[in-house]
Write a protein that holds these residues in place. Structure first.
Motif, PDB file in Angstrom:
ATOM      1  N   ARG A  59       0.817  -1.113  -0.054  1.00  0.00           N
ATOM      2  CA  ARG A  59       0.177   0.005  -0.152  1.00  0.00           C
ATOM      3  C   ARG A  59       0.745   1.326   0.033  1.00  0.00           C
ATOM      4  NH1 ARG A  59      -3.986  -3.278   3.422  1.00  0.00           N
ATOM      5  NH2 ARG A  59      -3.377  -2.067   5.125  1.00  0.00           N
ATOM      6  N   ASP A 114      -2.323   7.015  -4.548  1.00  0.00           N
ATOM      7  CA  ASP A 114      -3.023   5.846  -3.317  1.00  0.00           C
ATOM      8  C   ASP A 114      -2.805   4.463  -4.300  1.00  0.00           C
ATOM      9  OD1 ASP A 114      -3.813   4.439  -1.625  1.00  0.00           O
ATOM     10  OD2 ASP A 114      -5.795   5.655  -1.370  1.00  0.00           O
ATOM     11  N   PHE A 132      -2.858   1.456  -3.770  1.00  0.00           N
ATOM     12  CA  PHE A 132      -3.859   0.080  -4.044  1.00  0.00           C
ATOM     13  C   PHE A 132      -5.214   0.654  -4.171  1.00  0.00           C
ATOM     14  CE2 PHE A 132      -6.547  -2.747  -1.045  1.00  0.00           C
ATOM     15  CZ  PHE A 132      -5.954  -3.593  -1.527  1.00  0.00           C
ATOM     16  N   GLY A 184      -8.378  -6.635  -0.441  1.00  0.00           N
ATOM     17  CA  GLY A 184      -7.803  -6.351   0.569  1.00  0.00           C
ATOM     18  C   GLY A 184      -7.200  -7.371   1.374  1.00  0.00           C
ATOM     19  N   SER A 224      -3.210  -7.803   0.671  1.00  0.00           N
ATOM     20  CA  SER A 224      -2.344  -6.747   0.829  1.00  0.00           C
ATOM     21  C   SER A 224      -2.000  -6.750   2.217  1.00  0.00           C
ATOM     22  CB  SER A 224      -3.084  -5.257   0.535  1.00  0.00           C
ATOM     23  OG  SER A 224      -3.989  -5.188   1.322  1.00  0.00           O
ATOM     24  N   TYR A 253       0.742   3.553   8.747  1.00  0.00           N
ATOM     25  CA  TYR A 253      -0.137   2.665   7.719  1.00  0.00           C
ATOM     26  C   TYR A 253       0.687   1.433   7.260  1.00  0.00           C
ATOM     27  CZ  TYR A 253       2.778   3.710   3.546  1.00  0.00           C
ATOM     28  OH  TYR A 253       3.895   3.562   2.396  1.00  0.00           O
ATOM     29  N   CYS A 258     -15.403   4.016   4.723  1.00  0.00           N
ATOM     30  CA  CYS A 258     -14.323   3.335   5.670  1.00  0.00           C
ATOM     31  C   CYS A 258     -14.853   3.118   7.005  1.00  0.00           C
ATOM     32  CB  CYS A 258     -12.811   4.219   5.787  1.00  0.00           C
ATOM     33  SG  CYS A 258     -12.864   5.777   6.631  1.00  0.00           S
ATOM     34  N   GLY A 291     -10.105  -1.125   9.313  1.00  0.00           N
ATOM     35  CA  GLY A 291      -9.102   0.125   9.227  1.00  0.00           C
ATOM     36  C   GLY A 291      -8.511   0.457  10.410  1.00  0.00           C
ATOM     37  N   ARG A 343      -8.911   4.618   4.604  1.00  0.00           N
ATOM     38  CA  ARG A 343      -9.730   3.440   4.576  1.00  0.00           C
ATOM     39  C   ARG A 343      -8.828   2.093   4.789  1.00  0.00           C
ATOM     40  NH1 ARG A 343     -13.775   1.672   0.084  1.00  0.00           N
ATOM     41  NH2 ARG A 343     -14.108  -0.339   0.286  1.00  0.00           N
ATOM     42  N   TRP A 344      -7.529   2.014   4.386  1.00  0.00           N
ATOM     43  CA  TRP A 344      -6.871   0.756   4.593  1.00  0.00           C
ATOM     44  C   TRP A 344      -6.236   0.512   5.997  1.00  0.00           C
ATOM     45  CZ3 TRP A 344      -8.779   0.116   0.321  1.00  0.00           C
ATOM     46  CH2 TRP A 344      -8.856   0.879  -0.894  1.00  0.00           C
ATOM     47  N   THR A 353      -6.841  -5.718   4.799  1.00  0.00           N
ATOM     48  CA  THR A 353      -8.045  -4.696   4.680  1.00  0.00           C
ATOM     49  C   THR A 353      -9.278  -5.572   4.624  1.00  0.00           C
ATOM     50  OG1 THR A 353      -6.734  -2.947   3.892  1.00  0.00           O
ATOM     51  CG2 THR A 353      -9.135  -2.839   3.457  1.00  0.00           C
TER      52      THR A 353
END
Lengths: 552, 552
Positions: free
Chosen positions: A172, A181, A183, A225, A228, A511, B187, B202, B216-217, B222
């Motif tokens: 990501r 962004d 992803f 998702g 990742s 993140y 999200c 998230g 969001r991620w 995710t």
């Protein structure tokens, strides 16, 4: 093959439930060799030691490196891993510097290097996408687009041209264009599960699906998702969306001379980002970050002392003519749209920045030719600025560059080699990347904590803040040092832990996590239990990258 | 309470592994009543029968309806369902018309109606988001924003103001603004799992996370995708991003008189969408779709015969002054940006459409006041057009409307009632919604197949094509009929199956599935096995919405 070729055979044998003297991992190596050939099952110490080396201290050993050339070979490798319960750890290009490079999250994992799976499988100029395997690098895609005289731009991350596209997406990572962004701009994964089974996401799972490369969600649960930042599968194919080159592109560069301008600056930029006037990520860097982009540590001026004190930093700033905060971003669109965005940006930043400059292809070419004259006319030392601006300018147009990588050599006493390899060269680098809402007060708090802690631990508080989405800022904090200096590995890790603790106490979470920081994954019990249950269901023998983004 | 109050107690008892005469579901009802109170455990025949009624033929029975008021109550309901192995089926507002309304995918599921969980939990004007529970409707959010004089716009789907926001997002519905791809603009889910456990997605899973509503991620796998179009959890909270009202908004409407103009039209629009000149979804409807928006079936002109033949359709088109294809979209931005987008749109559509009109607030107000004069001046029958345009215009500004719902009454012989309820009123409606790459040839193939099959089965081939993302078109094909006409339920379903078969043979798969069509989920073995393994891990007693988006 010697037993030591497998690192810790006793441990592996225990995992497989067999007596230690039978070494099931030896049998696995035999079977892998039968599939891949001896050239692609690497067990020599030199190569293994290289792969065991990151940009910070690690202790994990790697018994062997497998280099499958195709998905079929990869699937066979995984089935063998299951047969003998040998954990494996996939990397695409392995350039996850600052987060662990190629080093597995747990000890005694066999590395699977996917760099030979480097085909570009599909390309569509009209619908603006490309479908790639994990070994495809930024450089390769860029050359591919150039060769075809494509009018499509990729989004490049500012790491190295040799980085895997898929590797960056599944971590990501982010870049510099409206597709920054990463992803959010992909679909149609093919995944090899920890059992060796193959899964496709979105519409790709249906026979002859027309929309597999253009629509992400498909029908039914959406699975991208899961793959990742996880150890639930190996992505072996992905469609990456590309942006059409706009009619016009213009970059902007701004500068704030005082630190306290950061908060109002963020407040001024947020409405532009939310309203789609700024469509791409905007990057803001502090003085320490900018200096590390210009040069290595000023050993002379500091008489060899570290860290670089704010007082000296202020002197360097005024001597080298950069601000407490410097920023850049791109404007994309028709000529009229870009002109309109410039107008809005000028109005929004009025009184908030000390300098705002625009640059387009024409002016860049002109300035490059007439740098001296330009300096005479405008007083702006263009040639130095241009050297700095050119790679950033290129990134905003999707041109990969090696330039930011030189920053990893910041604390080294010799210049970066022509072929840079931070792992090999003992560059110390730890990244922490908290996300904050796009509000000035958050940026201020994060900058303050970083400044205080890094200086206290003897490092330069180097920060970049990227307006990564319409509402959020990704801060990348670098702890940059020389691993060859005794004690620095420990000091850097202590600094990381302190930084992580103080930032998460304030609610700022990273993140992305380095292999040393996977315990940060945990969070609430519910999430932990759910991810654990899925891991058990999907990877019953726990062979895939144990510990990687896995709650405990 | 009578035994029949549980529909098929023998079946339920069997599920629970208990002898039929012990009726564990009766015990479950007792415990649910203890938690929710008798008012919120509905077992009367009238209400159950209403809930068992969709816009097409179904046979599933609903033994009871539970109406929890809070997440805690919901969790307790789910735990009880597990205790007695009684399957439950959650709906938010239950307005999933054309795809099954409130009717569960399998028989004898207890319905969980989440409409009492209707709190707006958080709102942030600066960061442009709102956090809601599943019972919050489009009307409620719109009123909330109006009350606060917010300058934020929601994205509304063209269904009904009473639709649940979360219900539409998890079904991956779409709307009309730049935030039209609903699932891409949310999200921070809170989810109650089939075991009753609670999970947040998230960053929300971390204590005091600052960025839970803006990024969001998160960190690690995710999970949002798992809880859309699935039976893996119940979304009880979600953050929905809102768009700031632009400085200027202008709508455009275009018309093509000939059917064969569709393909070049799509080709002309794609570059605008890809380049971000058109930032929102663009909706294109064929003549049948437009007519159903203007009036009910022309029983007089057809002398009661169905379907409406293309020859008569052509006459109606020229009499009522609409095209073979009609389209609309919005331009959002500064005045300069909108002017620039108009210029680009005019240039792109030149020679491709027979009419292109722009409308903004000022012109709409003016035109509404001076419709007659305007008609005199321009020759355009404005008042009728305005009646049609106003709700569409509103949708592009995020104003929910009931108007498109009237289309469900197309084949009825009486006018739609003031309070429309397609389930209750015997409106027949089946939707099939294939996704295609945004290329003219695909649109043409789908339109051709639809036209041929629907007319052959005696229905009007009503199609809309939405440029839902930069690269894809979502086609919504309506099979619209009167359920009170004998034989029509069967005929419509036969038509659906034929349409589905021919379209999927060509590779066009629906982005969303009705309860009668869950077998379309299957696709490849790998996906099937993976989703099945996850279902078993997450819902060991298989109590949550069995069969819903579940591969067999």
């Amino acid at each position: 093959m010697e037993a030591r070729g497998l690192g810790n055979p006793a441990l592996l044998a225990e995992v497989a439930g067999a007596p230690a003297d039978q070494a099931p991992a030896d049998q696995a190596i035999e079977q892998w060799t039968a599939i891949l050939g001896a050239n692609h099952v690497i067990v020599d110490e030199r190569n293994r030691t290289a792969a065991e080396t990151a940009t910070f201290a690690t202790t994990q050993t790697i018994p062997a490196i497998l280099r499958p050339a195709s998905r079929d070979e990869l699937q066979e490798c995984i089935r063998i891993a299951n047969r003998f319960r040998v954990p494996v750890y996939p990397v695409s290009s392995g350039k996850n510097w600052g987060y662990g490079s190629r080093v597995p999250a747990a000890d005694a994992n066999v590395l699977i290097d996917l760099s030979r799976m480097n085909r570009i499988l599909d390309f569509n100029e009209d619908l603006a996408y490309v479908t790639v395997e994990p070994g495809v690098t930024q450089r390769q895609l860029f050359a591919f687009l150039q060769d075809r005289q494509s009018r499509l731009w990729m989004d490049a991350t500012g790491s190295s041209p040799e980085c895997s596209l898929i590797g960056n997406v599944v971590e990501r990572g982010f870049g510099h264009t409206p597709y920054g962004d990463h992803f959010a701009h992909v679909c149609g994964f093919e995944v090899v599960l920890p059992t060796g089974a193959r899964v496709e996401t979105g519409f790709c799972r249906f026979p002859d699906a027309q929309a597999g490369a253009v629509y992400r969600w498909g029908a039914g649960p959406t699975l991208e998702g899961l793959f990742s930042q996880s150890n639930l599968g190996i992505v072996t194919r992905m469609t990456i969306w590309l942006m059409p080159a706009p009619e016009h592109f213009e970059a902007f560069f701004f500068q704030c001379n005082r630190e306290e301008q950061l908060a109002p600056l963020i407040e001024a930029l947020r409405p532009l980002r939310l309203q789609g006037i700024l469509r791409s990520t905007v990057h803001i860097a502090n003085d320490y970050k900018v200096l590390a982009g210009i040069q290595q540590y000023p050993w002379q001026e500091t008489k060899g002392e570290t860290p670089l004190r704010p007082e000296l930093m202020a002197q360097l700033r005024s001597r080298l003519k950069f601000g407490a905060w410097s920023g850049s971003g791109g404007l994309y669109g028709t000529r009229g749209q870009v002109a309109e965005a410039k107008r809005a940006l000028r109005a929004a930043l009025k009184g908030k920045v000390d300098r705002l400059q625009f640059l387009d292809d024409r002016r860049l070419a002109f300035a490059s030719r007439f740098a001296k004259l330009y300096q005479f006319m405008t007083g702006w030392d263009l040639s130095k600025t241009l050297d700095l601006a050119r790679p950033v300018y290129g990134l905003m147009k999707g041109v990969p560059t090696e330039q930011p990588l030189a920053g990893a050599y910041w604390r080294k006493k010799s210049v970066p080699p022509s072929s840079m390899d931070p792992d090999r060269d003992g560059c110390g680098l730890l990244w922490y990347a908290p996300i904050a809402p796009m509000e000035g007060r958050h940026a201020e708090v994060i900058a303050g904590i970083t400044h205080r802690i890094l200086l206290e631990y003897g490092f330069e508080p180097s920060i970049s803040m990227t307006l990564i989405t319409e509402r959020s800022v990704a801060c990348v904090i670098s702890i940059c040092y020389d691993r060859r200096e005794p004690g620095q590995d420990d000091q850097a890790m202590a600094c990381y832990l302190r930084l992580q603790r103080e930032l998460t106490e304030q609610g700022y979470y990273s993140y992305r996590l380095g292999i040393q920081a996977m315990s940060e994954m945990n969070g609430s019990d519910g999430y932990r239990a759910l991810v654990r249950a899925m891991k058990e269901a999907i990877d019953p023998n726990s062979v895939l990258a144990p510990g990687r983004y896995q709650p405990t």
